[in-house]
Write a protein that holds these residues in place. Structure first.
Motif, PDB file in Angstrom:
ATOM      1  N   GLU A  13      -4.258  -7.308   3.349  1.00 41.49           N
ATOM      2  CA  GLU A  13      -2.843  -7.545   3.371  1.00 41.49           C
ATOM      3  C   GLU A  13      -2.275  -6.073   2.919  1.00 41.49           C
ATOM      4  OE1 GLU A  13       0.614 -10.015   1.147  1.00 41.49           O
ATOM      5  OE2 GLU A  13      -1.203 -10.990   1.870  1.00 41.49           O
ATOM      6  N   ALA A  14      -2.826  -5.483   1.857  1.00 36.80           N
ATOM      7  CA  ALA A  14      -2.663  -4.122   1.218  1.00 36.80           C
ATOM      8  C   ALA A  14      -2.579  -3.227   2.192  1.00 36.80           C
ATOM      9  CB  ALA A  14      -3.332  -3.695   0.075  1.00 36.80           C
ATOM     10  N   ALA A  15      -3.662  -3.134   3.121  1.00 40.28           N
ATOM     11  CA  ALA A  15      -3.687  -2.120   4.213  1.00 40.28           C
ATOM     12  C   ALA A  15      -2.465  -2.134   5.213  1.00 40.28           C
ATOM     13  CB  ALA A  15      -4.890  -2.409   5.150  1.00 40.28           C
ATOM     14  N   ARG A  16      -1.987  -3.203   5.254  1.00 43.86           N
ATOM     15  CA  ARG A  16      -0.668  -3.271   6.363  1.00 43.86           C
ATOM     16  C   ARG A  16       0.258  -2.416   6.082  1.00 43.86           C
ATOM     17  NH1 ARG A  16      -0.950  -9.686   6.161  1.00 43.86           N
ATOM     18  NH2 ARG A  16      -2.722  -9.972   7.376  1.00 43.86           N
ATOM     19  N   ASP A  17       0.408  -2.236   4.550  1.00 43.60           N
ATOM     20  CA  ASP A  17       1.654  -1.270   4.137  1.00 43.60           C
ATOM     21  C   ASP A  17       1.283   0.010   3.498  1.00 43.60           C
ATOM     22  OD1 ASP A  17       3.370  -3.486   4.252  1.00 43.60           O
ATOM     23  OD2 ASP A  17       2.726  -4.135   2.262  1.00 43.60           O
ATOM     24  N   ALA A  18       0.065   0.573   3.780  1.00 40.76           N
ATOM     25  CA  ALA A  18      -0.592   1.816   3.627  1.00 40.76           C
ATOM     26  C   ALA A  18      -0.436   2.763   4.530  1.00 40.76           C
ATOM     27  CB  ALA A  18      -2.098   1.588   3.131  1.00 40.76           C
ATOM     28  N   ALA A  20      -0.954   5.424   7.480  1.00 41.78           N
ATOM     29  CA  ALA A  20      -2.128   5.782   8.455  1.00 41.78           C
ATOM     30  C   ALA A  20      -3.151   6.720   8.074  1.00 41.78           C
ATOM     31  CB  ALA A  20      -1.503   5.784   9.917  1.00 41.78           C
ATOM     32  N   ALA A  21      -2.712   7.771   7.675  1.00 38.67           N
ATOM     33  CA  ALA A  21      -3.604   8.984   7.045  1.00 38.67           C
ATOM     34  C   ALA A  21      -4.298   8.621   5.933  1.00 38.67           C
ATOM     35  CB  ALA A  21      -2.978  10.134   6.861  1.00 38.67           C
ATOM     36  N   PHE A  22      -4.057   7.516   5.101  1.00 35.84           N
ATOM     37  CA  PHE A  22      -4.941   7.055   3.891  1.00 35.84           C
ATOM     38  C   PHE A  22      -5.950   6.034   4.498  1.00 35.84           C
ATOM     39  CE2 PHE A  22      -5.173   3.621   0.843  1.00 35.84           C
ATOM     40  CZ  PHE A  22      -6.057   4.153   0.343  1.00 35.84           C
ATOM     41  N   LEU A  23      -5.578   5.156   5.342  1.00 36.72           N
ATOM     42  CA  LEU A  23      -6.140   4.306   6.035  1.00 36.72           C
ATOM     43  C   LEU A  23      -7.443   5.036   6.791  1.00 36.72           C
ATOM     44  CD1 LEU A  23      -3.593   1.502   6.949  1.00 36.72           C
ATOM     45  CD2 LEU A  23      -5.304   1.603   5.116  1.00 36.72           C
ATOM     46  N   ALA A  24      -7.157   6.179   7.421  1.00 34.82           N
ATOM     47  CA  ALA A  24      -8.003   6.855   8.270  1.00 34.82           C
ATOM     48  C   ALA A  24      -9.142   7.239   7.416  1.00 34.82           C
ATOM     49  CB  ALA A  24      -7.438   7.995   9.004  1.00 34.82           C
ATOM     50  N   VAL A  59     -10.557   8.633  -2.139  1.00 30.57           N
ATOM     51  CA  VAL A  59     -10.197   9.451  -0.763  1.00 30.57           C
ATOM     52  C   VAL A  59      -9.023   9.842  -1.114  1.00 30.57           C
ATOM     53  CG1 VAL A  59     -11.557   7.885   0.502  1.00 30.57           C
ATOM     54  CG2 VAL A  59      -9.000   7.260   0.112  1.00 30.57           C
ATOM     55  N   PRO A  60      -8.571  11.027  -0.163  1.00 32.48           N
ATOM     56  CA  PRO A  60      -7.233  11.598  -0.297  1.00 32.48           C
ATOM     57  C   PRO A  60      -6.067  10.617  -0.109  1.00 32.48           C
ATOM     58  CG  PRO A  60      -8.709  13.063   1.259  1.00 32.48           C
ATOM     59  CD  PRO A  60      -9.577  11.676   0.770  1.00 32.48           C
ATOM     60  N   GLY A  61      -5.323  10.567  -1.312  1.00 30.55           N
ATOM     61  CA  GLY A  61      -4.296   9.780  -1.179  1.00 30.55           C
ATOM     62  C   GLY A  61      -4.636   8.366  -2.199  1.00 30.55           C
ATOM     63  N   GLY A  62      -5.585   7.975  -2.516  1.00 30.44           N
ATOM     64  CA  GLY A  62      -6.124   6.989  -3.194  1.00 30.44           C
ATOM     65  C   GLY A  62      -7.581   6.696  -3.462  1.00 30.44           C
ATOM     66  N   ILE A  80      -7.890  -2.054  -2.068  1.00 33.42           N
ATOM     67  CA  ILE A  80      -7.363  -0.546  -1.723  1.00 33.42           C
ATOM     68  C   ILE A  80      -6.299  -0.079  -2.654  1.00 33.42           C
ATOM     69  CG2 ILE A  80      -8.293  -0.400   0.379  1.00 33.42           C
ATOM     70  CD1 ILE A  80      -5.452  -0.589   1.525  1.00 33.42           C
ATOM     71  N   LEU A  81      -6.098   1.198  -3.116  1.00 33.47           N
ATOM     72  CA  LEU A  81      -5.074   1.479  -3.789  1.00 33.47           C
ATOM     73  C   LEU A  81      -4.588   2.816  -3.320  1.00 33.47           C
ATOM     74  CD1 LEU A  81      -3.249   1.048  -6.440  1.00 33.47           C
ATOM     75  CD2 LEU A  81      -5.077   2.210  -7.888  1.00 33.47           C
ATOM     76  N   TYR A  82      -3.186   3.095  -2.859  1.00 33.60           N
ATOM     77  CA  TYR A  82      -2.543   4.177  -2.415  1.00 33.60           C
ATOM     78  C   TYR A  82      -1.780   4.795  -3.468  1.00 33.60           C
ATOM     79  CZ  TYR A  82       0.339   7.224   0.080  1.00 33.60           C
ATOM     80  OH  TYR A  82       0.784   8.309   0.519  1.00 33.60           O
TER      81      TYR A  82
END
Length: 85
Positions: A13-18, A20-24, A59-62, A80-82
């Motif tokens: 659920e948290a990934a839906r709002d993060a 795209a570059a962070f998720l990559a 990772v870069p961003g979190g 995950i934590l952005y």
């Protein structure tokens, strides 16, 4: 069954709002964790011991927290934590 990774619990659920570059970046590191777990646990489905301790990956961003479940041949991204850095 072959090794893979997936989001678990609230991480999906948290990934839906993060962004795209962070998720990559999370996906790149999760893929690396899968390759390492697969190399270390060649016979994952027949594993008899405890699962290894999970950990945190910056990772870069979190960052994210993961857990390896050997008998499932899965690496679970459990949080995950952005942070935006």
């Amino acid at each position: 069954m072959s090794w893979s990774w997936e989001y678990a619990f609230g991480a999906e659920e948290a990934a839906r709002d993060a962004p795209a570059a962070f998720l990559a970046e999370v996906e790149i590191k999760a893929d690396e964790l899968v390759r390492a777990a697969e190399a270390l646990h060649l016979h994952g489905r027949s594993h008899q011991g405890s699962d290894p301790k999970g950990g945190n990956v910056v990772v870069p961003g979190g960052m994210f927290t993961y857990q390896v479940i050997v008998r499932d041949e899965r690496v679970y991204v459990v949080q995950i934590l952005y942070l935006g850095f």
